[in-house]
Design a protein around this motif. Structure first.
Motif, mmCIF file in Angstrom:
data_model
loop_
_atom_site.group_PDB
_atom_site.id
_atom_site.type_symbol
_atom_site.label_atom_id
_atom_site.label_comp_id
_atom_site.label_asym_id
_atom_site.label_seq_id
_atom_site.Cartn_x
_atom_site.Cartn_y
_atom_site.Cartn_z
ATOM 1 N N ALA A 184 26.059 41.577 35.857
ATOM 2 C CA ALA A 184 25.334 42.903 35.987
ATOM 3 C C ALA A 184 25.586 42.619 34.206
ATOM 4 O O ALA A 184 26.559 43.443 33.584
ATOM 5 C CB ALA A 184 25.511 44.000 36.448
ATOM 6 N N GLN A 185 24.414 43.323 33.648
ATOM 7 C CA GLN A 185 24.624 43.383 31.575
ATOM 8 C C GLN A 185 23.094 45.343 32.419
ATOM 9 O O GLN A 185 22.013 45.232 32.892
ATOM 10 C CB GLN A 185 23.559 42.590 30.933
ATOM 11 C CG GLN A 185 23.980 41.193 30.956
ATOM 12 C CD GLN A 185 23.327 40.078 30.749
ATOM 13 O OE1 GLN A 185 22.128 40.607 29.477
ATOM 14 N NE2 GLN A 185 24.151 38.774 30.568
ATOM 15 N N ILE A 239 19.073 47.723 34.725
ATOM 16 C CA ILE A 239 20.244 46.841 35.295
ATOM 17 C C ILE A 239 19.950 45.416 35.354
ATOM 18 O O ILE A 239 18.516 45.356 35.752
ATOM 19 C CB ILE A 239 20.708 47.328 36.498
ATOM 20 C CG1 ILE A 239 21.343 48.899 36.795
ATOM 21 C CG2 ILE A 239 22.288 46.134 37.050
ATOM 22 C CD1 ILE A 239 22.217 49.461 37.915
ATOM 23 N N TYR A 240 19.961 44.505 34.626
ATOM 24 C CA TYR A 240 19.690 43.121 34.891
ATOM 25 C C TYR A 240 20.407 42.170 35.816
ATOM 26 O O TYR A 240 22.145 42.001 35.185
ATOM 27 C CB TYR A 240 19.239 43.032 33.661
ATOM 28 C CG TYR A 240 18.997 41.317 34.115
ATOM 29 C CD1 TYR A 240 18.020 40.452 34.002
ATOM 30 C CD2 TYR A 240 20.386 40.309 33.005
ATOM 31 C CE1 TYR A 240 18.117 39.208 34.486
ATOM 32 C CE2 TYR A 240 19.718 39.182 32.976
ATOM 33 C CZ TYR A 240 18.727 38.274 33.438
ATOM 34 O OH TYR A 240 18.887 36.699 33.665
ATOM 35 N N ILE A 263 16.703 39.369 38.012
ATOM 36 C CA ILE A 263 15.767 40.613 39.146
ATOM 37 C C ILE A 263 16.975 41.457 38.091
ATOM 38 O O ILE A 263 17.604 41.778 37.500
ATOM 39 C CB ILE A 263 16.160 40.569 40.512
ATOM 40 C CG1 ILE A 263 15.318 42.146 39.968
ATOM 41 C CG2 ILE A 263 17.621 41.246 40.066
ATOM 42 C CD1 ILE A 263 15.447 42.705 41.725
ATOM 43 N N LEU A 264 15.902 42.253 37.420
ATOM 44 C CA LEU A 264 15.605 43.821 36.888
ATOM 45 C C LEU A 264 14.866 44.772 37.075
ATOM 46 O O LEU A 264 14.001 44.309 37.837
ATOM 47 C CB LEU A 264 15.170 43.279 34.888
ATOM 48 C CG LEU A 264 15.300 44.459 34.067
ATOM 49 C CD1 LEU A 264 16.185 44.420 33.366
ATOM 50 C CD2 LEU A 264 13.711 43.937 32.985
ATOM 51 N N VAL A 268 12.890 38.216 36.773
ATOM 52 C CA VAL A 268 12.718 37.254 35.623
ATOM 53 C C VAL A 268 13.865 36.652 35.834
ATOM 54 O O VAL A 268 14.623 35.764 36.593
ATOM 55 C CB VAL A 268 13.014 38.381 34.379
ATOM 56 C CG1 VAL A 268 12.527 39.551 34.275
ATOM 57 C CG2 VAL A 268 14.430 39.229 34.775
ATOM 58 N N GLY A 269 14.155 35.361 34.812
ATOM 59 C CA GLY A 269 14.800 34.263 34.484
ATOM 60 C C GLY A 269 16.827 34.261 35.059
ATOM 61 O O GLY A 269 16.312 35.726 34.940
#
Length: 1027
Positions: A434-435, A466-467, A473-474, A490-491
């Protein structure tokens, strides 16, 4: 209203950046693919290939091989995940680096195909950053530096790119790739670069945090003060610019002052966060002293200030370090070392010259290439940590308020840490790789209008972003224990870029009045090349009760944005406005939304009517207890006014008009009066019809909008419509909308009057509107006086026949308030011709009204022996109302002749003021000398000689004596004046005025006023000899 992702710029040349960074790898990957393809084609396929057509197999093989060759390497792979990426908080510079190479993309504005301007990020520099052999880029941040100019509004002056390498070097570059400063702070690889900038404290008592740049090594942490770094970078940039301009070499700058801490009692460290300076409360100070020093530990009087550092890794999973301020001095040994080396080199060169010593140049170069001495770190023991032997921390992200931090680990968990308590307060699972990012949303000013704490400072809401790249998913989570308020698909190859800082070089003084244009979180998708930011409404952080009101406020803002849009068609506008109004729950906000819709000039009448009707029907369907009476009354009253506006508009565009044959017979007396005053009206119209400049919006022919109509009319609870008089321009515009079509003969008069009467507008206000438009459109009235006078007579009769116009108890021997209103308007008007025509029509209408009332009384009273009729035939009926009209008409004729004289243009170049506008009221208020004063000013403007004035004043006596010679000279002079100018001869006008005002314009009195006027003008300009 919910969260949304919107694109704020576009990335150009992204494929060029990828090919530049992966140039060597792409060649190797193509060769490996070719080898693999050859091995696959060399397999023995004789056992199954016989069942297929050989030609088709050859075509498929050739197509697949061609496709493998044409597909570029890295396009289908997540190449951006292998790069070090940093976006400036101002979103004007993007840095993408890999190994030894980097590319800088700066913001530029361009115009797309549709003509719309958009911001793009284009490559401005690309090249190699490393100078040492074998070193690679390990961390990059882009720090915008604030401008020191007083005219700055918050935009950065320039952006510095800080790059950390695996060799331990930290180098600083400009946007064009010019090296400003390089320094070796530690011999280990740089793990992470982070920055902290100044932020204005939101609450009193909060410790003001200073700017700082922190560099993390595997076992050390280096911090550089932001103020000294800012000054050094500015000095280096200026020095590089001067050297480039002069063509000289750049002087190496002195090294930076820094603090180095040796982080102990932790196995591995992979990331960190510098929280800032903090001060413990007394209880926490005593607790820590008891734990560290035991029962007999001493406690200082004031708690010391400490810098807090939080690290993640293993053994423990998260560590908390506290460095007491003042224990470690900045390491300045590099400065002393540089000075000592220069002094030693100078002494050695001098001694070698004296003694004849020579040193090998290769040895000198080897000595210069030696790495500088690295100072040892100050040991800093861990205060406490979160032990978890199996969990390995991967990254930590500090919140903008410096109280929370999000930590990711190799178990796919996201942990929320409370940094003040040093405890994990929340955990999410299922987020591998995760980012994280943070978004702080400020409360809008409109959100607090209905809040009891509206006078307090605006609140801030905190959200964790959280990405999850594995799931693509964001997510957006409300802090600290709030729900998930948003999720976007999202991508899977995106990068979540969160800076966590703003401009460097800002303080409490320079930041006043600034508008910081910074992006907090950005999602970069390499497939589309479009950076996107997240928009989160503030109300998502509130509870349910407050959330409903805040949601209504955001719906109101959404409606306001729709109304401001000029590109939306009426159908879409009506649909959007109807959905928003029906969705709002609170009556006060619903009422505000309806008022904003009704006051919008872009909304057509049909849209306003349909939306208001839908809201009115929805309120009717609800229970009576749940509906607010004021809102329902507003809907019903506005519907009534909109219907009235539509009806008048339809009557104005109606093709059929009323026949006026019935009114022509009743205008015989008025036509005689028109023929009598016709020459005076013609002379007045000739002199007053001068060309003038006017604005289009001030034209009386400008159509009245529905919004302006609604603002001027007010519907009471009893159904009566009241007209609010704000300004003369708005009042005249409303009168034009209602009655000008009837005066021109384009609208049916009786239908318009019936519509206005059914609406509930009082006849007195309608009469005032009619008189205002009649007096205002004087020029148009004088162009067709007979037709407009006939229509005015019809309108006056129709209005006087309304209920409440003329009182039924009115005695014909007394003054009627209804006709007194018309007479008072004519007396005050400066438009003499229009006022005279209105007085003639009103005189005729009042006389007809008195006659009809007398006839009705005769019909109601039986006649005995015909005696009453005989007495009435012998006596003439006298009415005070009619006598006042006769006086008013006579006075208006006098004013018309006087105003015509004053309108005669003066010779070019003569001095004097503007033309005096006179009326019956102004002449009566001016006293006995007012008329003479106005005429004397006119005489001065005409530059008339006293002999000529005397001759004109004595003409009446000449006409009385019957001297034919003098009369012949006067006729010749009149013919000469008529030939010289288009306007009538002013001598005749002056003579007519003197005949109408014999006392006020006696020769002696007029000559005295003219003499005084010349004295006044001479006093203003004594140098003019003709005075």
């Amino acid at each position: 209203m919910s969260c949304s992702l919107f694109e704020f710029c576009r990335l150009q040349e992204l494929k060029t950046v990828r090919d530049f960074l992966f140039q060597n790898q792409s060649k190797e990957s193509v060769e490996e693919k070719n080898i693999t393809a050859e091995n696959e084609l060399s397999w023995d396929t004789s056992d199954w290939e016989s069942g297929w057509d050989n030609d088709e197999n050859k075509e498929e093989d050739s197509a697949s091989s061609t496709k493998a060759e044409e597909e570029p390497s890295g396009q289908s792979q997540p190449w951006l995940q292998d790069c070090v990426v940093s976006l400036s908080p101002c979103a004007d510079l993007l840095v993408v680096a890999r190994e030894q190479k980097a590319a800088f993309l700066s913001a530029k504005w361009r115009t797309d195909d549709s003509g719309r301007e958009e911001m793009t990020l284009a490559v401005t520099w690309s090249g190699h950053l490393s100078t040492e052999e074998g070193e690679r880029v390990s961390s990059v941040i882009a720090i915008p530096l604030a401008s020191q100019k007083r005219s700055s509004t918050g935009r950065p002056d320039w952006t510095c790119i800080v790059v950390g390498f695996t060799s331990g070097y930290v180098r600083f570059y400009t946007e064009s790739g010019v090296l400003l400063l390089a320094q070796l702070l530690h011999v280990d690889p740089v793990l992470r670069l982070k920055c902290r900038t100044y932020e204005i404290p939101r609450h009193p008592g909060v410790t003001e945090q200073h700017e700082e740049l922190s560099i993390l090594y595997p076992a050390a942490l280096v911090t550089i003060d932001g103020f000294s770094l800012f000054q050094s970078l500015r000095a280096c940039r200026n020095q590089v610019a001067r050297a480039a301009a002069a063509g000289s070499d750049v002087v190496p700058p002195p090294p930076l002052a820094y603090k180095k801490w040796g982080l102990q009692e932790m196995d591995t460290i992979v990331d960190h966060s510098s929280v800032g300076v903090m001060t413990l409360c007394v209880f926490d100070q005593m607790k820590n002293a008891s734990i560290l020093g035991g029962f007999h530990a001493s406690v200082k009087g004031s708690p010391p200030a400490m810098s807090q550092f939080v690290t993640v890794g293993t053994g423990p999973y998260a560590g908390f370090y506290y460095a007491v301020e003042g224990n470690s001095q900045p390491l300045l040994s590099h400065v002393a070392l540089a000075v000592a080396s220069k002094l030693t080199s100078a002494l050695f060169n001098a001694a070698s010259g004296w003694l004849g010593w020579n040193k090998n140049k290769n040895e000198e170069e080897a000595a210069q290439k030696q790495k500088p001495k690295v100072e040892p770190a100050t040991p800093l023991g861990i205060r406490f940590g979160l032990p978890d032997s199996r969990r390995h921390g991967e990254s930590i992200c500090l919140s903008p308020c410096n109280t929370l931090a999000g930590v990711t680990d190799d178990f796919g968990r996201v942990t929320l840490l409370d940094l003040a308590r040093g405890a994990a307060i929340r955990m999410w699972k299922g987020y591998r790789d995760a980012q994280l990012g943070w978004l702080q949303v400020q409360e809008e000013r409109g959100d607090r209008e209905f809040s009891p704490s509206a006078s307090l400072p605006r609140r801030h809401a905190l959200f964790l972003i959280i990405y999850a790249p594995r799931r693509g998913i964001l997510e957006v989570w409300a802090m600290q224990r709030g729900p998930r308020v948003g999720a976007f698909t999202v991508g899977k190859h995106c990068r979540l870029l969160y800076a966590g800082y703003h401009l460097m070089g800002v303080n409490s003084v320079t930041s006043q009045g600034w508008q910081l244009h910074t992006q907090q979180v950005c999602l970069l998708d390499p497939t589309t090349g479009a950076p996107r930011t997240i928009n989160i409404p503030f109300h998502l952080a509130l509870s349910d009760k407050k959330n409903e009101r805040a949601r209504d406020m955001h719906l109101l803002k959404r409606l306001s944005a729709v109304l401001k849009s000029r590109d939306m068609d009426p159908v879409s506008l009506e649909r959007e406005a109807k959905s928003v109004l029906l969705e709002i729950k609170h009556p006060a906000i619903k009422k505000q939304a309806l008022e904003s819709l009704l006051s919008n000039r872009n909304a057509p009448v049909s849209c306003l009517t349909n939306v208001t009707s839908a809201l009115h029907d929805a309120l009717k369907q609800q229970d009576a207890d749940e509906v607010e009476a004021s809102l329902l009354q507003l809907c019903s009253s506005q519907l009534k006014l909109l219907q009235l506006y539509s009806d008048i508009q339809q009557l104005q565009s109606a093709a059929d008009t009323e026949a006026c044959s019935g009114n022509q017979d009743s205008l015989e007396g008025i036509e005689e009066e028109l023929s009598r005053v016709g020459p005076a009206l013609q002379r007045y119209a000739q002199l007053s019809s001068k060309p003038s400049v006017s604005f289009a919006q001030d034209s009386p022919d400008t159509p009245l909008s529905a919004q302006a109509f609604l603002t001027q009319l007010e519907c009471a609870e009893d159904g009566e419509v009241k007209v609010n008089r704000r300004s003369d321009a708005e009042w005249n515009q409303l009168g034009n909308f209602m009655f000008w079509g009837c005066l021109c003969g384009k609208s049916p008069t009786h239908k318009v009057c019936d519509t206005l009467q059914l609406a509930g507008i009082s006849p007195q206000q309608l009469l005032s509107l009619l008189m205002s438009v009649w007096l205002q459109r004087e020029k148009e009235v004088l162009q067709k006086p007979v037709e407009t006078v006939r229509n005015l007579h019809t309108l006056l009769i129709a209005l006087s026949n309304m209920d409440g116009a003329v009182e039924e108890s009115w005695d014909t021997q007394s003054v009627s308030p209804w006709w007194q209103q018309v007479r008072f308007t004519c007396i005050q008007s400066h438009n003499a011709a229009a006022a005279l025509l209105a007085a003639l029509v009103a005189h005729r209408a009042a006389k007809a009204s008195i006659t009809s009332r007398a006839d009705s009384k005769v019909t109601a009273t039986p006649c005995q022996c015909g005696r009453w009729l005989q007495l009435q035939s012998e006596w003439e009926a006298v009415s005070l109302e009619l006598e006042q009209w006769v006086v008013c008409v006579r006075q208006l004729e006098d004013v018309l002749v006087l105003q015509t004289l004053l309108l005669v243009p003066s010779p070019q170049g003569t001095a004097g003021g503007a033309v005096v506008q006179c009326s019956i009221k102004t002449l009566q208020e001016g006293g006995t000398g007012g008329i003479a004063d106005s005429v004397s000013k006119w005489v001065f403007r005409q530059n008339m000689a006293p002999e000529r004035l005397k001759k004109i004043l004595l003409r009446k006596e000449t006409q009385d004596t019957g001297d034919q010679k003098e009369q012949k000279e006067d006729r010749e002079e009149a013919e000469k004046c008529q030939e010289e100018a288009d306007s009538p001869c002013f001598s005749e006008l002056l003579l007519a005025v003197c005949q109408r005002f014999p006392d006020s314009l006696s020769p002696d009195l007029l000559f005295a006023h003219c003499c005084w006027e010349y004295v006044v003008q001479w006093n203003k300009d004594p140098e003019v000899h003709r005075y």
